[in-house]
Every structure is written in structure tokens, then in C-alpha cells.
Design a protein around this motif. Structure first.
Motif: not given
Lengths: 403, 403
Positions: A6-7, A386, A389-390, A393-394, A398
Motif C-alpha cells: 500500500l505504501i 504504524d 506511514p504517519l 503523511a505529515h 503519500l
């Protein structure tokens, strides 16, 4: 765990710069009832300001209640579920003393032992021979040569060392040579499959040469090998996340883990937080992601030195402005696991997390960085796997999933 | 994700009425450091009272850090893991403009393009032909007929349209006809398997007729088709949960998604929150579950209009007493995803959730509905896919598991 496919399918080439600042063993506990934790007791004006501007949470490295070793705890921070991505003991020992373990290599942990005239083990640890006597023996073993492969040997501590075989067609599914008892000789290296037969033969040749070399030593006149393991072939961190990734750290173990996942491990002078942040500054333009490892808080926690651990955290805080001058887009301050001085060892307690990302964070109501503030912070309590990915995002790295 | 077999095995025929009130893009962020989020800034006396009487939490639509599109975000709210239940782009485009995509249908996205005399593409988007010129062309294409199947065509925006084929034995595994470059003709629709050969043939027949129809147009004299996809055959929401389920919403995309999962999509006059709640009232006796979709907060968020988004939320609050007069047993107020005005786009930040169920809720300590209060609310932070079982529980619609 992070869903790597997914990433990979969503990652952007552009975006902000990310710093993952790991204070080893950061999580703590009150040493006396009603008191603060080490992090709460530490003077951390910069971290407290970052907490007010950012958001807090707490990380579960492996599973609730499970105390992690440093290897799996770091893999989890990098997004690799440590129950899926197993790194063999031999590989961990080897990277822990700075040996490279590359694709196709096989590593093992070694113990010096004492044997009698008939070759039977009389002491499985060679009387816990001190480091200053064992290190020169290891250097002698490092000179042994085998046909068609290269070997690297490095001393670990006391009777322990690590050995790596490098060449084509090697495989690590080999049984330990340590019989786990005295009165019998060391076992030969036994292959567990046809594919590891040649590797086991090579290790047995090496053992024979090593025994000849050690013959006559008063204590360490033989050895056993355990934890044979191949390079774990971990998916490459820079490819999963699309991040040019650097490791700034001093201790071989963490540098080795970063190397195993494909980060560039940088050399630099010194080992203080200031010097580590100066190294980040030096390589700032060349990378998108920096894993910065600071060992001291864990060491003081293992010592049971509550105040020393708090001071080690305060020292990192004092150096932080140097890092923030670089204007990173996303900074995560956390630990790999907890090491409460109360317990003098690693523990299962969730690890404090501070997420600072001035352009994109939803600041929570926290006003200071502390274990308890993190447990009830706006990011919640979630698996270490997790985290990446966070951070992506920041950093606006993504794409959106679906329309 | 919700365990559909578990829910099916425990669901009761009787129980309370549930309203799932989705304010699109509800989640926000402070637009200036230290300030409130949109929801926190909005005047929401009724929602605040409901928060005091109920419990708050925060939803993660897809995975931590992943920004969702509207399609997957809504599927997650309905309990369907969006990484498992994939809805093809053609289907999303079609339902987004109000076309029905039923079991066995195949949908595709269409682009008008410009071709030269030799049929080679000179502009893949027909000069981004404006809607007022493209819509009449789409109406012409809607009149084309094929043997044995029906076709539906609807304009989307500018050069884009959607087409649906309906009939027996259709399959959507077909390659795009857009060659992704100019100077070459559009590709034929190529089946990826024997099962989609006839469908590809039908699309090629339709393309030939469309090209004949468009011949002589100054810009849009040809077309390409992309994102061929079959109806995703989602398990039926009313059967999983045992709920007679209605959708009250204005925008075609959300009505289409509700239709894909088998809800009854109701028509009604108007589009204000008052009018939507009046529609709920009108159908109140016929259904157990109402999915009510309110679009405005997301639109204002996408505009970067912080105050406008807060006003849109306040307008929903002002109309809420009309809904509460119906005496619903369970009301969940949430969003599909966050759309902070700060970022002017969808984001990954967890979505505020208010759960109001006067007869069954364990009220938490929240006193007002806001993003930060939700992050630390009594329900915790959890996947959107877990919401429906929680609503079912609060409506006393689930039997005990085990003895």
C-alpha cells in the motif's frame, strides 16, 4: 504493521524532510509511588514546547505486554512487523559489533570454550575469559582463510564473538555446534537441508582451523557456534517509503540494523547529542529521512540510575535547537522500547511519542512531553509499525487512496 | 474490519433505529497555531449537548497515515475494508454521476479526445472542452444502441463522461483504450481473459459508432475509455446487518455508493440539512437504518474556507432538533474523512465521532464535540470499519456471543 505494498503504491517522490529521533529505552516509570517518570523528571524545555506545538501518543513495539529486544524494537519503528521479519541471532550479534551482513551472507554467534585432551567440553564459556584475553584470540581467528569464501570475525564481549561467511550459494539453516552440556565434544555443524550442506562443510573446515590455532591456550582452546542465520533479506526501507535514508548513530548494533534495512550509515566524529545533530546537519541536503539513535537513556535505565537517565534525556533536549535550526518538516521523538530504571531492564510499557510537524499536525492539548501525557495524547496508543506511514503523511509524502 | 459472518450470526431482527449522520470531510485542524479546529470553532449547541450525553471517539478510515478518497472512506464507514473491497474507477465514476451499476454491469470512464485525419490522437483531452459543449455530445452518445445489451452514458465534467454496459455475461477485465500519448490512434478495447472477449467486442462496436457520431466535431471527434470495471459485487449491507437501510443524500457519488451496498436510495426535494432531515422523517417508519450524507463541510474544507466549513457544520447543528424529534435510538455523527481547511484537501487525520444513544451508551466525560475531545474520548481511536457493529450494539441489535 505497515502495509508495504500500500505504501509503495501511494508514496510520492516529493515532500518534507523527516527526522526519527530514537532515544533508546526512553519509556520509563515512577521509581517511587506518586513520583514522576524519568522523562517527566527531566528538564526538557524544548521537547515541552514541541509537545505543545505537536501531538503526543504512545507506541507498542511488538504486542501488548511483550518486552522487546533492541533488534525487533527497531525493526518495528521502521515499519517491519518483528513477528514476520525475523533476524537470526547470528546476524544480530554480527551487526551488533559492526560486521556487515549482506545479501547471501551467513552469520553465527561464537563462544570460546575449554576442552580436555579428548576434546570433551569442560567449560562451555572458557571460564568467562575476560575481554582483554579473548580479543587477541579473535584477531587470530580473523586471519583464517577458507577456499572460495571470505570470513569476517569480530570479538563481542568476554567469551563471545561473531563470524560471517561471505560467498555464493551459502545458506544458514544449520544446527548449533554447542551441545549445551559438558563432558562431550562440540558437535559438527549439521546442515538442516541439502542447500546448506556446503555452508556447513565450510564452517566445519573453519572450526578445524580454529581449533588448531587455539590448541594450547590455557582456557579458550576450542569454540562452539550457535544461531547460524542468513541475511534476513529485509525489504529495502528506502524503496518502500521512497525516502533517501540515513542513519546517524554511534552503537554498532543500531548502525547494523539500519544497514540491514538499506539505510546509508554515516560516519562522523564524536558521540554526544550535539555531535550527532551536527552530523545530521552535514548530510542534511543529501537525504529525506534521518534515523538518529541516542543510546544513553537506555544505558542509564539498565543501570537503575533514574537521575542519570533523566539527565541523559535532558542532554538531548539541550542539543535539540541545533537540529530544529535545520527546519525539518516532521520530527518524531520516541524510543525503541521502555527501560524503566525501576526495573533495570527493557520493559513492555508503551513508549512515549512526540510528533512535531508544524505545517500539517493536528496539535493536541498536550503541554509537556511525558510518559503519562503520551498515554492519553491525541495520537492514541498504537503499534510502532504504524509510525512510518504517519510520518510520511505529515511530510505530505503519500497520495490519496482511491477516488 | 467488521467480521460480516460474526455480525450475521449475531444480528437480531428487532432493535432500535440507527442514524449514521456523515458530515463529509468533518475532521479538521487548527488553521493557526493554538487555535481551534473548524468543528471546535463552529457554534454547535445541540451537538455539544449530545456529546455531554453520549461518548466521543475518533475513526481511522483506511490505515494510520493513509488519506482516503470518498469511495473507500464511505465503504469503511459501512464496515467494508476498503483494501479488500475494491471498487473500480469506472464504477466510481459512473455512480458519481448517478448511473446505477448493478450486478453484472461493466462501467468505464470516458475521455473525449481530438484525432487527426489518420485517426492519431492530437489532444488526449479534446482541449479540455468545456462542459456546455461536451454535455450535448454525451447526450448524442447516449442514443447509440448495441445488440443484446443496454448502454447508459452520462457526462461528468469537461472532457469526461461515464459509460455503463448492462446485459448477461459481461466482464470488466479489459485494458484501457487510452494509449497515454499523442501521435498514435486510440487502442482497441483488449480483453484480459476469454471471459471478457464479448464485452470488449461490444465496447469496440460502441466506440466505432461513437466515432462515426463524433466525426466532424471540431475538438471532440473521438474518445478513449479507461478504468473498465465490473460491479464490485459487495455483500449486501441490509443482509449483513439485518437492517432495512435507506440513504438520504444529495450528491450522486454517495447515493451511488449506498446503492452499491444495497441500501434504498431515497429521492426528496431540496438539499439543505433541514430538507434532508425532513426526508428522514418522511421515511422514518419504513427503515431501521438511515445513512444521511451532508456534503457542505467537505466542499468548504477543499476551498480552504475555515469559517465557511465551521458555518456548514453549524447549519447541520441548527437543523438537528428536527432529527432528534423522531426519537432515534442511536445517532452517530461523524465524517468519512478529514478535510482540514489548512490543507485544502482530504487528509489522514482521524475523524471525529459522536455516539449518542440515550438508553445504552456509557457516557464519557466529554462536554463538547470537537476534534481534540474526540481523539481523547471514551471510545478511543479505532478503524471506521468497526463503527457499524458498535451502532448495532447500542441499538440492542446483536445477540451475545457464546454462553
Amino acid at each position: 504493521m505497515a502495509d508495504f505494498n500500500l505504501i509503495k503504491s501511494l508514496k510520492r517522490d516529493q515532500g518534507g524532510k523527516i527526522v526519527l529521533l530514537v532515544m533508546d529505552g526512553l519509556g520509563g516509570a515512577p521509581i517511587s509511588p506518586g513520583g514522576p517518570t524519568e522523562l517527566e523528571a527531566a528538564a526538557t524545555p524544548t521537547l515541552d514546547r514541541m509537545a505543545a506545538e505537536g501531538a503526543l501518543g504512545a507506541l507498542v513495539p511488538i504486542r501488548p505486554g511483550i518486552t522487546p529486544g533492541s533488534g525487533p524494537a527497531h525493526l518495528a519503528l521502521f515499519g517491519y512487523d518483528p513477528l514476520t521479519y525475523l533476524v537470526g541471532r547470528g546476524v544480530l550479534e554480527a551487526v551488533g559489533v559492526g560486521l556487515q551482513v549482506r545479501k547471501g551472507d551467513v552469520a553465527a554467534r561464537g563462544n570460546f570454550c575449554s576442552v580436555d585432551n579428548a576434546g570433551r567440553i569442560t567449560d562451555r564459556r572458557a571460564g568467562r575469559i575476560p575481554t582483554d584475553q579473548a580479543a587477541p584470540l579473535t584477531e587470530r581467528l580473523a586471519t583464517l582463510e577458507l577456499p572460495g569464501v571470505t570470513t569476517e570475525v569480530r570479538h563481542v564481549k568476554e567469551h563471545r564473538f561473531a563470524v560471517v561467511l561471505r560467498g555464493d550459494g551459502l545458506a544458514g539453516d544449520i544446527d548449533d555446534t554447542d551441545p549445551q552440556q559438558t563432558g562431550v565434544p562440540p558437535l559438527p555443524a549439521q546442515p538442516r537441508s541439502e542447500g546448506s550442506r556446503r555452508t556447513a562443510d565450510l564452517f566445519n573446515q573453519w572450526i578445524a582451523k580454529a581449533n588448531a590455532n587455539l590448541k594450547g591456550e590455557p582456557k579458550a582452546n576450542s569454540l562452539t557456534l550457535r544461531g547460524f542465520a542468513s541475511d534476513p533479506a529485509l525489504p529495502a526501507f528506502p524503496e518502500i517509503y521512497g525516502l533517501r535514508s540515513a542513519c546517524i548513530g554511534v552503537y554498532p548494533m543500531y548502525r547494523g540494523l539500519a544497514s540491514l534495512v538499506g539505510m546509508d550509515v554515516k560516519d562522523f566524529a564524536g558521540e554526544s547529542p550535539e555531535e550527532e545533530f551536527a552530523a545530521v546537519a552535514r548530510y542534511w541536503n543529501d537525504y529525506d529521512f534521518f534515523f538518529v539513535h541516542l543510546k544513553k537513556p537506555d544505558s542509564r535505565g539498565e543501570d537503575g540510575d533514574f537521575d542519570g537517565k533523566a539527565s541523559a534525556v535532558a542532554a538531548v533536549d539541550a542539543a535539540l535547537p541545533r537540529l530544529l535550526e535545520l527546519k525539518p518538516d516532521v520530527v518524531a521523538v520516541t524510543g525503541d522500547h521502555s527501560t524503566p530504571a525501576l526495573l533495570k531492564t527493557h520493559s513492555w510499557h508503551p513508549v512515549p511519542l512526540l510528533l512535531w510537524a508544524p505545517a500539517t499536525v493536528r496539535a493536541d492539548r498536550s503541554t509537556a512531553f511525558g510518559d503519562r501525557a503520551c498515554e492519553t495524547g491525541g495520537l492514541g496508543i498504537f503499534p510502532s509499525t504504524d509510525l512510518l506511514p504517519l510520518l510520511m503523511a505529515h511530510a505530505l509524502r503519500l497520495e490519496k487512496f482511491g477516488a
